[in-house]
Design an enzyme around this catalytic site. Sequence first.
Site, PDB file in Angstrom:
ATOM      1  N   HIS A  70      29.160  -1.372  47.582  1.00 48.52           N
ATOM      2  CA  HIS A  70      28.791  -2.265  46.483  1.00 48.52           C
ATOM      3  C   HIS A  70      28.390  -1.432  45.276  1.00 48.52           C
ATOM      4  O   HIS A  70      27.619  -0.473  45.425  1.00 48.52           O
ATOM      5  CB  HIS A  70      27.638  -3.175  46.915  1.00 48.52           C
ATOM      6  N   GLU A 140      31.801   5.672  43.653  1.00 48.75           N
ATOM      7  CA  GLU A 140      32.198   4.830  44.798  1.00 48.75           C
ATOM      8  C   GLU A 140      33.225   5.545  45.664  1.00 48.75           C
ATOM      9  O   GLU A 140      33.068   5.593  46.894  1.00 48.75           O
ATOM     10  CB  GLU A 140      32.826   3.515  44.322  1.00 48.75           C
TER      11      GLU A 140
END
Length: 155
Positions: A70, A140
């Site tokens: 996330h 990420e």
Amino acid sequence: SAYGLERARKHGIDTLALPKKKAQSRAEYDNQLAKEVKNFQSDLVVLAGWLRILSMDFLSHFPNKVINIHPALPDTFPGLNAIEKAYDAFQKGEINQTGVMVHLVPDEGVDDGPVLASEVVEILASDSLEDLETRVHKVEHRLYIDTLEKHLDTV
């Protein structure tokens, strides 16, 4: 036509695309998906770009084996548009950083499972939303791979 499926095929990784039918209930779809995923006998179920909340009809088949990423720090900006929400909060003077977290998905909670890893991403005064998105996505991609490699050693 998803790039992830194409990339997996190029590397000899088995893939599955299972769109939800309009007539299917959430429970029916998640049970069918669980049955299909079980056939892979995988150590982990890795969510990447999965924008649905998996129900316990799916998750109960894979306890402590579903991992999600996330683009926000733990307990901040759950759900969709997290980077945009962080950027807006920065513009209002509420925050000066955001980040990325990798977490387990034990239940139907949204982006609130046990955190496996997280990393701060500073928001710069000169940032446009696109600049921030680029930096968050870079973190990420690296953090997810690093965390998955470490987690696989424990499974």
